[in-house]
Scaffold this motif. Sequence first.
Motif, PDB file in Angstrom:
ATOM      1  N   UNK A  56      38.883  41.767  50.124  1.00 52.61           N
ATOM      2  CA  UNK A  56      38.163  42.446  49.052  1.00 52.61           C
ATOM      3  C   UNK A  56      37.889  41.479  47.917  1.00 52.61           C
ATOM      4  N   UNK A  57      36.821  41.734  47.197  1.00 58.19           N
ATOM      5  CA  UNK A  57      36.435  40.847  46.109  1.00 58.19           C
ATOM      6  C   UNK A  57      36.661  41.470  44.737  1.00 58.19           C
ATOM      7  N   UNK A  58      36.696  42.801  44.682  1.00 61.81           N
ATOM      8  CA  UNK A  58      36.796  43.454  43.382  1.00 61.81           C
ATOM      9  C   UNK A  58      38.071  43.067  42.652  1.00 61.81           C
ATOM     10  N   UNK A  59      39.190  42.975  43.362  1.00 66.84           N
ATOM     11  CA  UNK A  59      40.466  42.677  42.698  1.00 66.84           C
ATOM     12  C   UNK A  59      40.529  41.238  42.208  1.00 66.84           C
ATOM     13  N   UNK A  60      39.585  40.385  42.618  1.00 64.25           N
ATOM     14  CA  UNK A  60      39.574  38.999  42.147  1.00 64.25           C
ATOM     15  C   UNK A  60      38.847  38.848  40.822  1.00 64.25           C
ATOM     16  N   UNK A  61      38.245  39.923  40.323  1.00 64.86           N
ATOM     17  CA  UNK A  61      37.526  39.870  39.055  1.00 64.86           C
ATOM     18  C   UNK A  61      38.421  40.380  37.935  1.00 64.86           C
ATOM     19  N   UNK A  62      38.000  40.140  36.703  1.00 67.94           N
ATOM     20  CA  UNK A  62      38.819  40.495  35.544  1.00 67.94           C
ATOM     21  C   UNK A  62      38.993  42.022  35.449  1.00 67.94           C
ATOM     22  N   UNK A  63      40.224  42.494  35.237  1.00 64.39           N
ATOM     23  CA  UNK A  63      40.454  43.943  35.082  1.00 64.39           C
ATOM     24  C   UNK A  63      39.620  44.512  33.935  1.00 64.39           C
ATOM     25  N   UNK A  64      38.968  45.643  34.197  1.00 68.74           N
ATOM     26  CA  UNK A  64      38.165  46.290  33.173  1.00 68.74           C
ATOM     27  C   UNK A  64      36.777  45.741  33.004  1.00 68.74           C
ATOM     28  N   UNK A  65      36.438  44.676  33.732  1.00 70.56           N
ATOM     29  CA  UNK A  65      35.115  44.076  33.588  1.00 70.56           C
ATOM     30  C   UNK A  65      34.084  44.881  34.369  1.00 70.56           C
ATOM     31  N   UNK A  66      32.804  44.815  33.949  1.00 71.25           N
ATOM     32  CA  UNK A  66      31.760  45.512  34.720  1.00 71.25           C
ATOM     33  C   UNK A  66      31.722  45.071  36.176  1.00 71.25           C
ATOM     34  N   UNK A  67      31.915  43.774  36.411  1.00 72.99           N
ATOM     35  CA  UNK A  67      31.865  43.272  37.773  1.00 72.99           C
ATOM     36  C   UNK A  67      32.902  43.899  38.677  1.00 72.99           C
ATOM     37  N   UNK A  68      34.086  44.163  38.126  1.00 75.81           N
ATOM     38  CA  UNK A  68      35.158  44.751  38.939  1.00 75.81           C
ATOM     39  C   UNK A  68      34.746  46.129  39.452  1.00 75.81           C
ATOM     40  N   UNK A  69      34.164  46.949  38.568  1.00 69.90           N
ATOM     41  CA  UNK A  69      33.761  48.294  38.969  1.00 69.90           C
ATOM     42  C   UNK A  69      32.572  48.266  39.931  1.00 69.90           C
ATOM     43  N   UNK A  70      31.632  47.376  39.657  1.00 65.10           N
ATOM     44  CA  UNK A  70      30.455  47.290  40.524  1.00 65.10           C
ATOM     45  C   UNK A  70      30.855  46.823  41.921  1.00 65.10           C
ATOM     46  N   UNK A  71      31.686  45.781  42.001  1.00 64.79           N
ATOM     47  CA  UNK A  71      32.106  45.279  43.304  1.00 64.79           C
ATOM     48  C   UNK A  71      32.939  46.315  44.061  1.00 64.79           C
ATOM     49  N   UNK A  72      33.778  47.049  43.348  1.00 67.49           N
ATOM     50  CA  UNK A  72      34.575  48.081  44.009  1.00 67.49           C
ATOM     51  C   UNK A  72      33.672  49.139  44.636  1.00 67.49           C
ATOM     52  N   UNK A  73      32.617  49.520  43.914  1.00 66.83           N
ATOM     53  CA  UNK A  73      31.678  50.515  44.454  1.00 66.83           C
ATOM     54  C   UNK A  73      30.934  49.941  45.658  1.00 66.83           C
ATOM     55  N   UNK A  74      30.482  48.696  45.538  1.00 65.94           N
ATOM     56  CA  UNK A  74      29.755  48.073  46.646  1.00 65.94           C
ATOM     57  C   UNK A  74      30.643  47.970  47.889  1.00 65.94           C
ATOM     58  N   UNK A  75      31.893  47.586  47.699  1.00 63.66           N
ATOM     59  CA  UNK A  75      32.807  47.485  48.836  1.00 63.66           C
ATOM     60  C   UNK A  75      33.013  48.840  49.496  1.00 63.66           C
ATOM     61  N   UNK A  76      33.081  49.885  48.688  1.00 62.54           N
ATOM     62  CA  UNK A  76      33.236  51.237  49.228  1.00 62.54           C
ATOM     63  C   UNK A  76      32.032  51.615  50.087  1.00 62.54           C
ATOM     64  N   UNK A  77      30.836  51.297  49.615  1.00 61.00           N
ATOM     65  CA  UNK A  77      29.629  51.646  50.358  1.00 61.00           C
ATOM     66  C   UNK A  77      29.479  50.793  51.626  1.00 61.00           C
ATOM     67  N   UNK A  78      29.844  49.532  51.540  1.00 62.00           N
ATOM     68  CA  UNK A  78      29.790  48.677  52.728  1.00 62.00           C
ATOM     69  C   UNK A  78      30.764  49.188  53.790  1.00 62.00           C
ATOM     70  N   UNK A  79      31.977  49.565  53.366  1.00 64.53           N
ATOM     71  CA  UNK A  79      32.950  50.103  54.317  1.00 64.53           C
ATOM     72  C   UNK A  79      32.430  51.379  54.967  1.00 64.53           C
ATOM     73  N   UNK A  80      31.752  52.212  54.176  1.00 66.78           N
ATOM     74  CA  UNK A  80      31.165  53.434  54.718  1.00 66.78           C
ATOM     75  C   UNK A  80      30.081  53.118  55.744  1.00 66.78           C
ATOM     76  N   UNK A  81      29.250  52.120  55.438  1.00 65.79           N
ATOM     77  CA  UNK A  81      28.177  51.724  56.352  1.00 65.79           C
ATOM     78  C   UNK A  81      28.758  51.243  57.680  1.00 65.79           C
TER      79      UNK A  81
END
Length: 277
Positions: A211-236
């Motif tokens: 996963x990439x989201x946990x490698x970004x700064x906590x609370x940053x926009x990138x963390x939330x965006x990557x977490x959502x993208x990872x969720x959608x990729x896993x669903x796909x």
Amino acid sequence: MTESKRETERKYEPSSSGVDGLPDLTGAGPVASVTASGPEELDAVYHDTADLRLAGSSATLRRRTGGPDAGWHLKLPLTGDTREEMRAPLSDEVPDALRELLTSRTRGAPLRPVMRIRSTRSVRHLRDAEGEVLAELSIDEVRADSLLPGGGRAEWQEVEVELADGVGAGLLDTVEKKFRKKGINRADSPSKFVRALRDTGAAAEGALRPGHATATAPGSPGRYVLAYLEQQVASLVALDPAARRDLPDGVHRMRVTCRRLRSCLRSYRSVLNRRAT
């Protein structure tokens, strides 16, 4: 030709007294009697990509001999304790029908043998007052040998309770209460394969949960965006086998997921690496 069924099961670690410490389950909910059979000798070779893409997405593919269901078994996660198992007859090579269902996970990487797991299994059938099987309790003595470079060997005991078709999940809760009173707790690995990878040293800790989201700064926009993208990729990835099998709503759900991915990539381009996305 493949067969498909859903299985609902839970795995447990025996207490310090081993399998001799299992409780008598007669009278547990609708269980009126318990009958025993076995032992059986099961020999399974698990296949995955060199970088364990199947294990990383909670899928398993094995070629098993011994027992009443020898053949190729592909297991894909559904929800909670339930997985879908697809079976194909024994053959030397991975059946094309199963290989195709793994395309979204392997992404073209070749499948190869990565683990051999042998089990000596004793079975207890939990039956109702009419003698119908409600669940199967398996007691396994497991021996795992890694087929990957640098892997070793591991041995452990495991108890598995699998519901018969049409039996409500409440029976698993009833059995688990009995187990907890005897100091028998849930296994911390979802499958023998994942535990074998860990215990033989074939996979480093955390390697099966990329996963990439946990490698970004906590609370940053990138963390939330990557977490959502990872969720959608896993669903796909998870929906792909249903679409290939033309299951109801499979293609539609994949299209919805694709639209969500495109929308997120477009809306949050300012925090994404455009070269990568």
